[in-house]
Design a protein around this motif. Structure first.
Motif, PDB file in Angstrom:
ATOM      1  N   ASN A  70       0.820  -1.206   0.000  1.00  0.00           N
ATOM      2  CA  ASN A  70       0.000   0.000   0.000  1.00  0.00           C
ATOM      3  C   ASN A  70       0.854   1.256   0.000  1.00  0.00           C
ATOM      4  N   PRO A  80      -4.250   3.762  -1.855  1.00  0.00           N
ATOM      5  CA  PRO A  80      -3.573   2.590  -1.268  1.00  0.00           C
ATOM      6  C   PRO A  80      -4.452   1.355  -1.139  1.00  0.00           C
ATOM      7  N   LEU A  81      -5.756   1.497  -1.264  1.00  0.00           N
ATOM      8  CA  LEU A  81      -6.662   0.353  -1.136  1.00  0.00           C
ATOM      9  C   LEU A  81      -7.229  -0.089  -2.478  1.00  0.00           C
ATOM     10  N   LEU A  86      -3.356  -3.829  -6.190  1.00  0.00           N
ATOM     11  CA  LEU A  86      -2.832  -4.714  -5.146  1.00  0.00           C
ATOM     12  C   LEU A  86      -2.841  -6.173  -5.584  1.00  0.00           C
ATOM     13  N   GLU A  93       0.361  -6.562   2.619  1.00  0.00           N
ATOM     14  CA  GLU A  93      -0.578  -5.509   2.254  1.00  0.00           C
ATOM     15  C   GLU A  93      -1.655  -5.404   3.310  1.00  0.00           C
TER      16      GLU A  93
END
Length: 258
Positions: A70, A80-81, A86, A93
């Motif tokens: 993140n 970051p989410l 991801l 994470e």
């Protein structure tokens, strides 16, 4: 999305522009930080706590691992989410697991080995602006079972002491007026043996106890002083006090604040 200021650099690492020293890497968080909590009232007064900014608030706490995926997305000005980015990365994470705006946010720390392969590690929750680490399930079971065994052992000790007093008859101090009362309080040992046989047969029918759950990857169980003691010191007459319950005895109101 509104952005919040990044964490200040470590002053002990020196200035890389003037001292020539590279900045030191932040210390990774520990696996057992259930005894502390974090709250930044200044940040809460400046920004709204919602699903868009909750991770920026979580990154200010000592629970945040600066080596996670993140953080790489934050440096690239990506949310970051964002699961689309991801899922293409591997490593540690954080994921937003449950949301009840604006009071409760559950964040799960996990290790990703592929797009569909993740291993849960730890869980954190933000309750009304305060950040806590959720206790491990094995610690909860250990504390509850230890507390139950303590009360069971104490009950058996109390019952045994009362049975000895009832079954004991002092022939020298026996009073004729108390003969009828003593006769009523005398223990029927045949009945006691029959109860013991019933309990033993029930115990044989029960399945064996399941093995304890395995610790998650990267978890270091806390060392206790009982393991360092010898077998002689571990045998005591009175039952020991139960261990602290990570939910009841280490609740949010009893944790050290940062």
């Amino acid at each position: 999305m509104a952005s919040t200021p990044m964490a200040p650099p470590n002053p002990a690492a020196g200035n890389p522009n003037f001292d020539g020293n590279p900045p030191a890497a932040p210390t990774p968080p520990g696996t057992d930080m259930t005894g502390i909590c974090f709250r930044d009232q200044l940040w809460l007064n400046s920004y709204p706590l919602d699903r868009n900014l909750v991770f920026d608030y979580f990154a200010l706490s000592p629970f945040y691992d600066w080596t996670c995926n993140n953080e790489q997305l934050r440096l690239r000005s990506i949310h970051p989410l964002d699961t689309s980015h991801l899922s293409k990365m591997t490593g540690t994470e954080y994921m937003l697991n449950e949301v009840m705006e604006p009071h409760l946010f559950v964040i799960r720390k996990q290790k990703r080995d592929g797009p569909e392969k993740v291993t849960p590690m730890l869980t954190y929750y933000i309750l009304d602006g305060s950040i806590y680490q959720a206790p491990q399930l094995c610690n909860v079971f250990t504390a509850r079972i230890g507390r139950a065994l303590y009360h069971i052992s104490k009950a058996f000790t109390t019952a045994a002491s009362k049975l000895e007093k009832i079954g004991y008859v002092d022939a020298e101090n026996e009073n004729p007026a108390l003969e009828s009362k003593v006769g009523k309080e005398t223990i029927d040992f045949k009945e006691v043996m029959r109860v013991d046989q019933i309990l033993a047969s029930l115990q044989r029918k029960l399945p064996p106890a399941p093995p304890p759950p395995q610790f998650p990857e990267g978890y270091a169980p806390p060392t206790t002083a009982e393991g360092e003691k010898g077998p002689e010191t571990q045998q005591v007459a009175e039952p020991q006090l139960p261990p602290l319950d990570p939910i009841i005895d280490q609740g949010p109101s009893k944790r050290m604040k940062f």
